[in-house]
Design a protein around this motif. Structure first.
Motif, PDB file in Angstrom:
ATOM      1  N   ALA A 301      -9.817   7.920   4.533  1.00 23.40           N
ATOM      2  CA  ALA A 301      -9.511   8.911   3.491  1.00 23.40           C
ATOM      3  C   ALA A 301     -10.085  10.277   3.901  1.00 23.40           C
ATOM      4  CB  ALA A 301     -10.085   8.459   2.155  1.00 23.40           C
ATOM      5  N   GLY A 302     -11.288  10.244   4.510  1.00 21.10           N
ATOM      6  CA  GLY A 302     -11.925  11.494   4.954  1.00 21.10           C
ATOM      7  C   GLY A 302     -11.073  12.247   5.961  1.00 21.10           C
ATOM      8  N   TYR A 303     -10.289  11.532   6.731  1.00 26.42           N
ATOM      9  CA  TYR A 303      -9.419  12.187   7.726  1.00 26.42           C
ATOM     10  C   TYR A 303      -8.023  12.471   7.165  1.00 26.42           C
ATOM     11  CZ  TYR A 303     -12.760  11.578  11.525  1.00 26.42           C
ATOM     12  OH  TYR A 303     -13.858  11.671  12.344  1.00 26.42           O
ATOM     13  N   GLY A 304      -7.794  12.161   5.875  1.00 28.51           N
ATOM     14  CA  GLY A 304      -6.505  12.489   5.258  1.00 28.51           C
ATOM     15  C   GLY A 304      -5.520  11.340   5.213  1.00 28.51           C
ATOM     16  N   GLY A 305      -5.957  10.111   5.588  1.00 28.94           N
ATOM     17  CA  GLY A 305      -5.073   8.946   5.512  1.00 28.94           C
ATOM     18  C   GLY A 305      -5.111   8.316   4.125  1.00 28.94           C
ATOM     19  N   THR A 306      -4.264   7.289   3.936  1.00 26.88           N
ATOM     20  CA  THR A 306      -4.160   6.644   2.618  1.00 26.88           C
ATOM     21  C   THR A 306      -4.692   5.208   2.691  1.00 26.88           C
ATOM     22  OG1 THR A 306      -2.097   7.860   2.362  1.00 26.88           O
ATOM     23  CG2 THR A 306      -2.504   6.104   0.760  1.00 26.88           C
ATOM     24  N   PRO A 307      -5.891   4.962   2.130  1.00 28.07           N
ATOM     25  CA  PRO A 307      -6.381   3.578   2.110  1.00 28.07           C
ATOM     26  C   PRO A 307      -5.577   2.754   1.112  1.00 28.07           C
ATOM     27  CG  PRO A 307      -8.123   5.163   1.539  1.00 28.07           C
ATOM     28  CD  PRO A 307      -6.843   5.908   1.509  1.00 28.07           C
ATOM     29  N   LEU A 308      -5.237   1.516   1.475  1.00 28.08           N
ATOM     30  CA  LEU A 308      -4.517   0.627   0.559  1.00 28.08           C
ATOM     31  C   LEU A 308      -5.428  -0.548   0.200  1.00 28.08           C
ATOM     32  CD1 LEU A 308      -0.974   0.470   2.242  1.00 28.08           C
ATOM     33  CD2 LEU A 308      -1.728   1.970   0.389  1.00 28.08           C
ATOM     34  N   ASP A 309      -5.046  -1.255  -0.913  1.00 29.93           N
ATOM     35  CA  ASP A 309      -5.908  -2.330  -1.410  1.00 29.93           C
ATOM     36  C   ASP A 309      -5.726  -3.640  -0.664  1.00 29.93           C
ATOM     37  OD1 ASP A 309      -7.046  -0.772  -3.276  1.00 29.93           O
ATOM     38  OD2 ASP A 309      -5.531  -1.206  -4.822  1.00 29.93           O
ATOM     39  N   SER A 310      -4.501  -3.870  -0.149  1.00 24.04           N
ATOM     40  CA  SER A 310      -4.290  -5.202   0.427  1.00 24.04           C
ATOM     41  C   SER A 310      -3.371  -5.147   1.645  1.00 24.04           C
ATOM     42  CB  SER A 310      -3.678  -6.132  -0.617  1.00 24.04           C
ATOM     43  OG  SER A 310      -2.340  -5.752  -0.849  1.00 24.04           O
ATOM     44  N   LEU A 311      -3.536  -6.177   2.457  1.00 31.75           N
ATOM     45  CA  LEU A 311      -2.691  -6.355   3.640  1.00 31.75           C
ATOM     46  C   LEU A 311      -1.222  -6.497   3.217  1.00 31.75           C
ATOM     47  CD1 LEU A 311      -2.379  -7.021   6.654  1.00 31.75           C
ATOM     48  CD2 LEU A 311      -3.103  -9.341   6.168  1.00 31.75           C
ATOM     49  N   GLU A 312      -0.995  -7.240   2.134  1.00 26.13           N
ATOM     50  CA  GLU A 312       0.376  -7.490   1.656  1.00 26.13           C
ATOM     51  C   GLU A 312       1.041  -6.166   1.286  1.00 26.13           C
ATOM     52  OE1 GLU A 312      -2.285  -9.255   0.840  1.00 26.13           O
ATOM     53  OE2 GLU A 312      -1.727 -11.263   1.559  1.00 26.13           O
ATOM     54  N   ASP A 313       0.284  -5.308   0.593  1.00 26.89           N
ATOM     55  CA  ASP A 313       0.808  -4.003   0.177  1.00 26.89           C
ATOM     56  C   ASP A 313       1.208  -3.194   1.418  1.00 26.89           C
ATOM     57  OD1 ASP A 313       1.471  -1.858  -1.333  1.00 26.89           O
ATOM     58  OD2 ASP A 313      -0.592  -1.197  -1.752  1.00 26.89           O
ATOM     59  N   LEU A 314       0.304  -3.188   2.417  1.00 24.35           N
ATOM     60  CA  LEU A 314       0.596  -2.436   3.649  1.00 24.35           C
ATOM     61  C   LEU A 314       1.857  -2.979   4.330  1.00 24.35           C
ATOM     62  CD1 LEU A 314      -1.822  -1.076   6.282  1.00 24.35           C
ATOM     63  CD2 LEU A 314       0.025  -2.567   7.047  1.00 24.35           C
ATOM     64  N   MET A 315       1.941  -4.298   4.420  1.00 23.93           N
ATOM     65  CA  MET A 315       3.084  -4.905   5.127  1.00 23.93           C
ATOM     66  C   MET A 315       4.403  -4.587   4.421  1.00 23.93           C
ATOM     67  SD  MET A 315       1.968  -6.363   7.867  1.00 23.93           S
ATOM     68  CE  MET A 315       3.484  -7.134   8.354  1.00 23.93           C
ATOM     69  N   SER A 316       4.370  -4.483   3.102  1.00 24.59           N
ATOM     70  CA  SER A 316       5.636  -4.244   2.396  1.00 24.59           C
ATOM     71  C   SER A 316       6.011  -2.760   2.388  1.00 24.59           C
ATOM     72  CB  SER A 316       5.562  -4.789   0.968  1.00 24.59           C
ATOM     73  OG  SER A 316       4.561  -4.091   0.272  1.00 24.59           O
TER      74      SER A 316
END
Ligand SMILES: NC(=O)c1ccc[n+]([C@@H]2O[C@H](COP(=O)([O-])OP(=O)(O)OC[C@H]3O[C@@H](n4cnc5c(N)ncnc54)[C@H](O)[C@@H]3O)[C@@H](O)[C@H]2O)c1
Ligand SMILES: O=C(O)C[C@H](O)C(=O)O
Ligand SMILES: [Mg+2]
Length: 452
Positions: A301-316
């Motif tokens: 987040a400090g570098y401007g990226g988007t942290p997500l809560d779960s692997l499943e969320d990222l994969m979809s």
């Protein structure tokens, strides 16, 4: 194609009569083993002994192969099953050799004393001359604390030595650079920085290898500021370069615009965070990430990226997914979305086998054996040393990624690491950018450097 990582030499004795070798090879094949080299060790009047290299998918399959040979009986015996890779490591993989022939007393006096004393004086008067009259400008220290050896984790620097020797062998083979492994018995950033500062004068560059996160970030940043030679943590930037190259090639083939794609990074350690930073600097608008450690998500987040809560969320959500967690099998086939690009880069085993990802619908899939920082680090250091750069900059890394991608054949995601062209092109691209960034040094080099 199935991955055959279990490679063993099976020493088999058979009666010296036609047809017996055929029985053995058939038994091996029927049990699923793939035969490599066959060497005859001894031919006697009664029996013949052969060394048969067999490639298997697993230890269980190897057991089946050995059992199948033993079951043949009628004078067929298995004498030993040995590990070729272990055998190849006997005595280590590297050795320092002299570039001068020493046959006469005159040679001796030229190579060593008294002749060498004058060379020492020349360097004492002008330290820059060490670049010309010693191997320093062509040597890179390969430094590890052993805390993130491949995906094996914190197994210590001694157990990591085979990897460091491997990197040295690759430096020699692909860039003519002497890589010198240095094992550190500390991970404390103050101590690591102090140690490297005390030894850097013997090297033209510093490659940090398999140093875990987060301490690797502070170590690399401080060393870059505090010593005047190129420093690069390969697991961070070497990996980011090769990953960017692979993704540029995949997007080109799939007709996707990378800057508009949603990219997901699983594992935000040394490799993962650097990949995210590289992609964001390249212009990717949405860079998502997951990690089991909250501090790693905060760094993204400090570098401007988007942290997500779960692997499943990222994969979809993501069109392009990259994984560097060190966890084999983390990505399950049912998580794959049709048309995704999947780079499961952990070594020695990926988060998902490429063939399973392709079967599950991925458009492109590769693992850490093909998308590997071996495509980057030799040429990056060759270029930096040639240009006498004091740093390896972001522009030099992007130039390296473009060079790798330009060497990739149609339908492939990265070039073959044994293609000498890729290392030459990476070196050329990096040297060119380095020389533009620091034209004075480059001019001095042209006036007399003997470096390759
Ligand atoms: N192919 C290549 O060229 C290449 C280069 C460098 C590293 N790697 C591989 O990447 C892996 C990681 O290396 P590194 O140096 O970044 O190590 P690291 O320890 O710095 O990072 C690993 C990260 O993964 C996270 N993680 C672990 N399990 C997870 C899970 N289940 N879900 C989400 N996150 C998880 C950890 O919290 C950590 O932040 C290793 O297996 C290494 O072999 C491959
Ligand atoms: O050295 C490699 O093969 C890749 C990488 O550096 C790793 O740590 O996995
Ligand atoms: Mg590594």
């Amino acid at each position: 194609m199935a991955v055959r990582n279990v490679i063993r030499s099976i020493i088999v004795e058979t009666p010296s009569k036609p047809g017996n070798l055929g029985k053995v090879t058939t038994a091996i094949g029927m049990a699923g083993g793939d035969i490599g080299d066959v060497t005859t060790i001894k031919i006697g009047p009664l029996s013949t002994v052969r060394d048969i290299t067999v490639h298997c998918e697993s230890d269980e399959q190897l057991d089946d192969v050995v059992e199948a040979i033993k079951k043949l009986e009628s004078g067929i015996f298995v004498h030993a099953v040995s590990d070729d890779v272990l055998r190849a490591h006997e005595g280590g993989k590297i050795h320092m050799t002299s570039r001068m022939d020493i046959r006469s007393l005159a040679d001796l006096r030229r190579v060593y004393t008294p002749g060498v004393a004058n060379v020492c004086r020349v360097i004492q008067e002008d330290p820059e001359k060490a670049r010309y009259y010693t191997s320093i400008g062509n040597s890179v220290a390969i430094i590890t604390d052993g805390t993130a050896i491949l995906g094996l984790g914190n197994i210590g620097p001694l157990a990591g030595m085979p990897v460091m020797e491997g990197k040295a062998a690759l430096f020699d083979r692909f860039a003519g650079i002497s890589g010198i492994p240095i094992l550190l018995d500390t991970s404390n950033p103050d101590e690591v920085v102090r140690t490297v500062k005390n030894i850097y004068k013997g090297f033209g560059g510093i490659l940090l290898e398999d140093i875990g996160s987060p301490h690797c970030f502070e170590i690399e940043e401080r060393l870059k500021e505090e010593i005047p030679i190129p420093v690069m943590h390969d697991d961070q930037h070497g990996t980011a370069v090769v990953t960017l190259a692979a993704v540029i090639s995949a997007c080109r083939s799939a007709g996707v615009t990378l800057k508009e794609a949603v990219v997901g990074q699983i594992g935000l350690g040394a490799a993962g965070l650097a990949i995210c930073r590289m992609f964001m600097a390249y212009g990717v608008r949405e860079m998502c990430g997951v990690d089991r450690q909250p501090a790693a998500l905060d760094r993204l987040a400090g570098y401007g990226g988007t942290p997500l809560d779960s692997l499943e969320d990222l994969m979809s959500r993501c069109n392009i997914v990259i994984a560097t967690t060190g966890v084999p099998g983390l990505i399950r086939p049912e998580m794959i979305c049709r048309g995704q690009v999947i780079l499961a880069l952990s070594n020695p085993k990926p988060e998902i086998e490429p063939e399973d990802a392709l079967k599950a619908g991925a458009a492109f899939a590769a693992d850490g054996r093909s998308v590997n920082n071996v495509l980057g680090f030799p040429g990056i250091f060759r270029g930096a040393l040639n240009a006498r750069a004091s740093q390896i900059t972001h522009s030099m890394l992007v130039a390296a990624a473009r060079a790798i991608s330009n060497c990739t054949s149609h339908g492939e995601i990265v070039p073959h690491p044994l293609d000498p062209k890729v290392h030459v092109e990476v070196a050329r691209a990096v040297e060119q950018v380095a020389s533009q960034e620091n034209p004075k040094k480059s001019k001095e080099k042209v006036n007399g450097s003997p470096l390759k």
